[in-house]
Write an enzyme that holds these catalytic residues in place. Structure first.
Site, PDB file in Angstrom:
ATOM      1  N   HIS A   1       0.798  -1.229   0.000  1.00 16.22           N
ATOM      2  CA  HIS A   1       0.000   0.000   0.000  1.00 16.22           C
ATOM      3  C   HIS A   1       0.825   1.272   0.000  1.00 16.22           C
ATOM      4  O   HIS A   1       0.258   2.360   0.136  1.00 16.22           O
ATOM      5  CB  HIS A   1      -0.903   0.052   1.234  1.00 16.22           C
ATOM      6  CG  HIS A   1      -1.948  -1.011   1.270  1.00 16.22           C
ATOM      7  ND1 HIS A   1      -3.209  -0.839   0.755  1.00 16.22           N
ATOM      8  CD2 HIS A   1      -1.913  -2.268   1.752  1.00 16.22           C
ATOM      9  CE1 HIS A   1      -3.911  -1.942   0.939  1.00 16.22           C
ATOM     10  NE2 HIS A   1      -3.138  -2.830   1.542  1.00 16.22           N
TER      11      HIS A   1
ATOM     12  N   LYS B   1      -8.491  13.553   4.929  1.00 17.21           N
ATOM     13  CA  LYS B   1      -7.583  12.407   4.879  1.00 17.21           C
ATOM     14  C   LYS B   1      -6.560  12.617   5.986  1.00 17.21           C
ATOM     15  O   LYS B   1      -6.531  13.688   6.592  1.00 17.21           O
ATOM     16  CB  LYS B   1      -6.884  12.319   3.515  1.00 17.21           C
ATOM     17  CG  LYS B   1      -6.285  13.665   3.061  1.00 17.21           C
ATOM     18  CD  LYS B   1      -5.707  13.603   1.660  1.00 17.21           C
ATOM     19  CE  LYS B   1      -6.710  13.655   0.528  1.00 17.21           C
ATOM     20  NZ  LYS B   1      -6.764  12.501  -0.331  1.00 17.21           N
ATOM     21  N   ARG B   2      -5.717  11.608   6.284  1.00 21.06           N
ATOM     22  CA  ARG B   2      -4.674  11.833   7.269  1.00 21.06           C
ATOM     23  C   ARG B   2      -3.801  13.017   6.833  1.00 21.06           C
ATOM     24  O   ARG B   2      -3.655  13.291   5.634  1.00 21.06           O
ATOM     25  CB  ARG B   2      -3.810  10.566   7.415  1.00 21.06           C
ATOM     26  CG  ARG B   2      -4.504   9.450   8.168  1.00 21.06           C
ATOM     27  CD  ARG B   2      -4.854   9.833   9.577  1.00 21.06           C
ATOM     28  NE  ARG B   2      -3.687   9.831  10.422  1.00 21.06           N
ATOM     29  CZ  ARG B   2      -3.397   8.897  11.316  1.00 21.06           C
ATOM     30  NH1 ARG B   2      -4.212   7.874  11.502  1.00 21.06           N
ATOM     31  NH2 ARG B   2      -2.305   8.983  12.060  1.00 21.06           N
TER      32      ARG B   2
ATOM     33  N   LYS C   1       0.534  14.570   1.084  1.00 23.46           N
ATOM     34  CA  LYS C   1      -0.848  14.832   0.659  1.00 23.46           C
ATOM     35  C   LYS C   1      -1.095  16.330   0.434  1.00 23.46           C
ATOM     36  O   LYS C   1      -2.100  16.732  -0.112  1.00 23.46           O
ATOM     37  CB  LYS C   1      -1.827  14.278   1.686  1.00 23.46           C
ATOM     38  CG  LYS C   1      -1.778  12.740   1.805  1.00 23.46           C
ATOM     39  CD  LYS C   1      -2.729  12.242   2.879  1.00 23.46           C
ATOM     40  CE  LYS C   1      -2.580  10.756   3.208  1.00 23.46           C
ATOM     41  NZ  LYS C   1      -3.282   9.864   2.259  1.00 23.46           N
TER      42      LYS C   1
ATOM     43  N   THR D   1      -8.733   6.377  -1.734  1.00 24.05           N
ATOM     44  CA  THR D   1     -10.073   5.812  -1.879  1.00 24.05           C
ATOM     45  C   THR D   1     -11.109   6.895  -1.567  1.00 24.05           C
ATOM     46  O   THR D   1     -12.227   6.838  -2.068  1.00 24.05           O
ATOM     47  CB  THR D   1     -10.290   4.602  -0.936  1.00 24.05           C
ATOM     48  OG1 THR D   1      -9.784   4.928   0.359  1.00 24.05           O
ATOM     49  CG2 THR D   1      -9.582   3.373  -1.470  1.00 24.05           C
TER      50      THR D   1
ATOM     51  N   LYS E   1     -14.853   8.054  -3.287  1.00 23.93           N
ATOM     52  CA  LYS E   1     -16.107   8.348  -2.582  1.00 23.93           C
ATOM     53  C   LYS E   1     -16.679   9.694  -3.030  1.00 23.93           C
ATOM     54  O   LYS E   1     -17.877   9.831  -3.269  1.00 23.93           O
ATOM     55  CB  LYS E   1     -15.866   8.352  -1.068  1.00 23.93           C
ATOM     56  CG  LYS E   1     -15.537   6.958  -0.536  1.00 23.93           C
ATOM     57  CD  LYS E   1     -14.895   6.968   0.839  1.00 23.93           C
ATOM     58  CE  LYS E   1     -14.175   5.631   1.059  1.00 23.93           C
ATOM     59  NZ  LYS E   1     -13.225   5.655   2.181  1.00 23.93           N
TER      60      LYS E   1
HETATM   61  C1  26Y Z   1       4.278   0.335   9.435  1.00 28.26           C
HETATM   62  C2  26Y Z   1       3.165   1.071  10.021  1.00 28.26           C
HETATM   63  C3  26Y Z   1       3.641   2.306  10.715  1.00 28.26           C
HETATM   64  C4  26Y Z   1       2.096   1.453   9.033  1.00 28.26           C
HETATM   65  C5  26Y Z   1       0.795   1.543   9.489  1.00 28.26           C
HETATM   66  C6  26Y Z   1      -0.205   1.888   8.642  1.00 28.26           C
HETATM   67  C7  26Y Z   1       2.360   1.679   7.693  1.00 28.26           C
HETATM   68  C8  26Y Z   1       1.332   2.028   6.837  1.00 28.26           C
HETATM   69  C9  26Y Z   1       0.046   2.142   7.305  1.00 28.26           C
HETATM   70  C10 26Y Z   1      -1.065   2.544   6.447  1.00 28.26           C
HETATM   71  C11 26Y Z   1      -0.961   2.823   5.175  1.00 28.26           C
HETATM   72  C12 26Y Z   1      -2.108   3.259   4.375  1.00 28.26           C
HETATM   73  O1  26Y Z   1      -3.187   3.511   4.883  1.00 28.26           O
HETATM   74  N1  26Y Z   1      -1.926   3.352   3.065  1.00 28.26           N
HETATM   75  C13 26Y Z   1      -3.007   3.761   2.177  1.00 28.26           C
HETATM   76  O2  26Y Z   1      -3.659   2.602   1.710  1.00 28.26           O
HETATM   77  C14 26Y Z   1      -4.799   2.927   0.943  1.00 28.26           C
HETATM   78  C15 26Y Z   1      -5.490   1.629   0.583  1.00 28.26           C
HETATM   79  O3  26Y Z   1      -4.755   0.925  -0.361  1.00 28.26           O
HETATM   80  C16 26Y Z   1      -4.408   3.729  -0.281  1.00 28.26           C
HETATM   81  O4  26Y Z   1      -5.581   4.114  -0.954  1.00 28.26           O
HETATM   82  C17 26Y Z   1      -3.612   4.968   0.116  1.00 28.26           C
HETATM   83  O5  26Y Z   1      -3.139   5.624  -1.041  1.00 28.26           O
HETATM   84  C18 26Y Z   1      -2.457   4.566   1.011  1.00 28.26           C
HETATM   85  O6  26Y Z   1      -1.784   5.724   1.494  1.00 28.26           O
END
Ligand code: 26Y
Length: 795
Positions: A352, A530-531, A536, A638, A642
């Site tokens: 991701h 969004k976060r 971003k 995503t 929406k």
């Molecule tokens: C390793 C840990 C700190 C960690 C925890 C959460 C690393 C990453 C994440 C979360 C990542 C995330 O939310 N990524 C998002 O995933 C979405 C679903 O695929 C995408 O639409 C989005 O672009 C992406 O930033």
């Protein structure tokens, strides 16, 4: 069942639960009591399809999908369940007959916020689609006692408080005391005659809690199984008798911390021991559970890949590979290389993010200390990979265990989440592994569930669509294409516009409950939620707002397009720059909103604590969707889907799924700007690129000066000095380089918005062409390309 009869029945059931489950009589029932009673009454109805689905799955011995995810960002469930059962109106009417406001009862439910953002919300959409499609599946995750923190603003700055969704009873779950597994940590491994025995230093128990995951029209129902950590021995009597009272409760303390709280970081590597323990905790429990289930109806574990597809939602559960190997070899006696082969055939890994700081790596010594047996198994996996491929790409490298490499090497398929992202995965993070395994990386573009993200949250538009193309679209979203011919129909345009206005009014009413702010529903609602992350570029959006404000002030009588800019999102508690950006947005909002000369044209609002429930109010109300990440950084997005599905137009870069959204809705119905991913890379190599961009843009220069000189922070003029300095010296995300194009494109948006008919035509074409972005399409892709799983539901 006939509606009237059902209504009488539901009424009786709600009263029965009020009396016997809540112990309340009608006269003393609070909204909480009513919500619980209604939820329990609805839950009872879900149990039958749930049992039916489980029975069908066992009877057919079909292949099951196991979706392992550290995060499930679910939101509320009551309305979702009512709607999937087809009892929304009945539920509303029932509550009305009790003199209760159904909407207030729905709003009484706390969000299940077991996730940070996109990745967690995607997992929740996938559960919905798996059930809707009738694919037998389990979601596996952690039952965090505290979900994502709650965000508050104090003088404009973010402060976090613990979230407490489990302070109240969670009505949707069933505790399963009998479904529990021992999870071990630490200790040492002894190897004799090639047989390894792990003597752990500590253990906890993973206990299951099951929630039904109901699909559209209740045709199928899967299970979300979340693990809660409990002590293996609640109390160490021996220590207690020796007088060591602290040691006596140590097992309990460890157990409780493991499932206590969700890590609030997204895309910054936390590298904390507790997180590694959480990851192993839920992954091990899930793998043990699926092996037990398999063995209850099958003999030979060598055939596991025919019956189980295990999908890893990012690398967080990547320990699944070595864990499966450990169980197959150490417990079930299969030769280790054969075990590796079996495990790989079961596993798929979804990536991701390309951000290097988000790729999980564990210091070797930490990893080997906590998971000594797995460390050894990873060495064996690595040796085999090196031998098989002749490459020199290692999992254990430079003192770290690299979870990305591990997940990649142990998976049959690795997928990206949008077309662009997948190509970048091949070229960048996994460029070397891609050369060695050229067929392994595939694309599955993300999607969103149209049930929650259109049918449930946007009733005015739902009704209009139903009366125009019928009611078959919620599980066949590409039917929305049939709206396209109405894009030029004046009457339909008017209805579509009216639905949007109704949603905007709903948002404005909601906002007026929490803020003292007057908003004209005809003003353009421009939303970025969004976060908060530098990539971003909320900062670019804010700078643009200030530049626009400057322009209005200089020429206050021009016919400016009125805009309300909405920001929403949380910053990771340790992410200082993101927190500064939040503070700056709030500071700028204070100044601009109090400027009587401009307030008819520009306002900025930043409601606290953006979450799924807030998104359900914002998405339908938006006119403009801000998807403005630095090209190459947003894996998919995503939220972008929406908004567009709900009839907002997008201003965006060629990043993530924006690219495919633009292809679907048509370039003329999308406001594109900015450098491409390739140009971004080039630009970074130019000396002083940001300073030069600032010098070339008087507008940008002026805004940065205003921020630096304390125009928005008179109480502390240098508060944002570091941010401005960063813009000059290390603008890694190229806010400065994209700014002018962004500003100019916003003025095109202004102009377009003034022509209501033409704008509405474009929004209709957005909704009509977004059907492809249903997560049903995404899940069908995974089922066919990766899992080899089939629908068991018969229409
Ligand atoms: C390793 C840990 C700190 C960690 C925890 C959460 C690393 C990453 C994440 C979360 C990542 C995330 O939310 N990524 C998002 O995933 C979405 C679903 O695929 C995408 O639409 C989005 O672009 C992406 O930033």
């Amino acid at each position: 069942m006939n509606t009237k009869i059902f209504q009488i029945k539901l009424k009786q059931e709600v009263l029965r639960h009020l009396k016997y489950s809540l112990g309340k009589d009608q006269g003393h029932a609070t909204p909480y009591d009513w919500r619980m009673s209604l939820s329990l009454a609805l839950r009872d109805i879900v149990v039958d399809p749930w049992f039916d689905s489980t029975r069908k799955t066992y009877d057919s011995n079909a292949k099951r999908v196991y979706y392992l995810s550290m995060e499930f960002l679910i939101g509320r469930l009551i309305e979702d369940v009512a709607i999937n059962l087809g009892f929304e109106d009945v539920a509303r009417e029932t509550m009305r007959e009790f003199g209760q406001d159904y909407d207030a009862i729905v709003a009484n439910e706390p969000d299940a916020a077991l996730g940070n953002g996109g990745l967690g919300r995607l997992a929740a959409c996938f559960l919905d689609s798996l059930a809707t499609l009738g694919i037998p599946a389990h979601g596996y995750g952690i039952r965090y006692e505290h979900g994502l923190f709650e965000q508050h603003f104090e003088n404009g700055a973010q402060v976090e408080t613990a979230e407490g969704w489990l302070a109240q009873r969670n009505v949707w779950e069933f505790e399963r005391p009998e479904v529990a597994y021992i999870i071990a940590f630490g200790g040492h491994v002894s190897e004799t005659d090639g047989r390894a025995v792990w003597y752990p230093a500590e253990t906890v128990k993973a206990q299951a809690y099951d929630a039904p995951a109901l699909g559209w029209q209740a045709r199928w129902c899967n299970t979300l199984r979340l693990w809660s950590a409990k002590p293996t021995r609640a109390f160490d009597l021996e220590s207690f008798n020796r007088g060591d009272f602290l040691a006596a409760s140590a097992p309990e303390a460890l157990a409780r911390t493991i499932s206590r709280v969700l890590y609030p970081d997204d895309t910054t590597d936390t590298g904390k021991e507790l997180r590694l323990k959480q990851e192993y905790f839920f992954t091990s429990a899930s793998i043990q559970d699926l092996i037990r289930r398999y063995r209850s109806t099958n003999d030979d574990l060598r055939d596991l890949p025919k019956k189980a597809a295990i999908q890893l939602n990012d690398t967080h559960p990547a320990i699944a590979g070595p864990e499966l190997v450990r169980l197959l070899t150490d417990i079930h006696g299969i030769e280790i290389h054969e075990s590796i082969d079996i495990a790989r055939k079961c596993l798929g890994y979804t990536n991701h993010t390309l951000l290097p700081e988000a790729l999980e790596r564990w210091p070797e010594h930490l990893f080997a200390r906590i998971l000594p047996r797995h460390y050894r198994i990873i060495e064996i996996i690595q040796d085999q990979h090196l031998k098989d491929t002749g490459s020199d790409i290692r999992i254990i490298k430079d003192g770290n265990v690299n979870m990305g490499e591990l997940a990649f090497i142990m998976a049959t398929h690795v997928n990206g989440v949008s077309a662009l992202h997948t190509e970048l995965v091949k070229e960048t993070v996994f460029g070397d592994l891609h050369k060695v395994y050229p067929k392994r990386i595939i694309n599955e573009t993300n999607g969103i569930t149209p049930r929650r993200w259109l049918y449930d949250c946007n009733k005015p538009l739902r009704n209009l669509i139903n009366s125009t193309i019928g009611i078959e679209w919620p599980d066949d979203l590409e039917q929305l294409e049939r709206l396209a011919p109405y894009a030029d129909d004046a009457a339909f345009q008017e209805e579509f516009h009216k639905a949007k206005l109704e949603n905007k009014r709903r948002f404005i009413n909601w906002l007026s409950d929490i803020r003292d702010i007057q908003i004209d529903p005809n003003a353009m609602l421009d939303i970025q939620v969004k976060r908060i992350h530098e990539y971003k570029r909320q900062l670019m959006n804010l700078i643009e707002a200030v530049a626009y404000w400057n322009e209005i002030k200089e020429n206050p009588t021009k016919d400016w397009t009125p805009r309300v800019k909405v920001f929403g999102g949380k910053a990771a508690p340790g992410y200082e720059v993101a927190k500064k950006i939040i503070h700056l947005i709030n500071d700028v909002a204070t100044v601009i909103n109090n400027d009587s000369a401009t307030k008819d044209y520009l306002q900025i609002v930043f409601p606290e604590n953006y979450n799924v429930s807030m998104a359900e109010i914002l998405m339908p109300a938006a006119d403009l969707s801000e998807q403005i990440s630095t090209a190459g950084k947003e894996a998919s997005g995503t939220g972008n889907m929406k908004f567009a599905l709900n009839g907002a137009l997008t201003i965006g870069t060629l990043d993530g799924a924006n690219v495919e959204i633009r292809d679907h809705v048509g370039a003329e119905n999308f406001f594109l700007f900015g450098l491409t991913a390739e140009e971004v890379e080039e630009r970074r190599h130019q000396p002083e690129y940001s300073r030069r961009a600032i010098e070339a843009s008087p507008r940008l220069y002026r805004v940065l000066n205003q921020i630096a000189s304390g125009v928005f922070s008179p109480d502390e003029p240098h508060r944002y000095g570091s941010i401005v300095q960063m813009m000059y010296e290390s603008d890694y995300f190229l806010v400065t380089c994209d700014f002018d194009d962004y500003f100019d494109t916003q003025r095109k948006v202004d102009k377009a918005y003034l022509d209501t008919k033409e704008w509405t035509r474009k929004t209709i074409l957005n909704t009509a062409n977004m059907g492809w972005f249903s997560s049903d399409r995404t899940i069908k892709g995974y089922a066919k390309d990766i899992w080899g799983a089939k629908s068991l539901y018969e229409r």
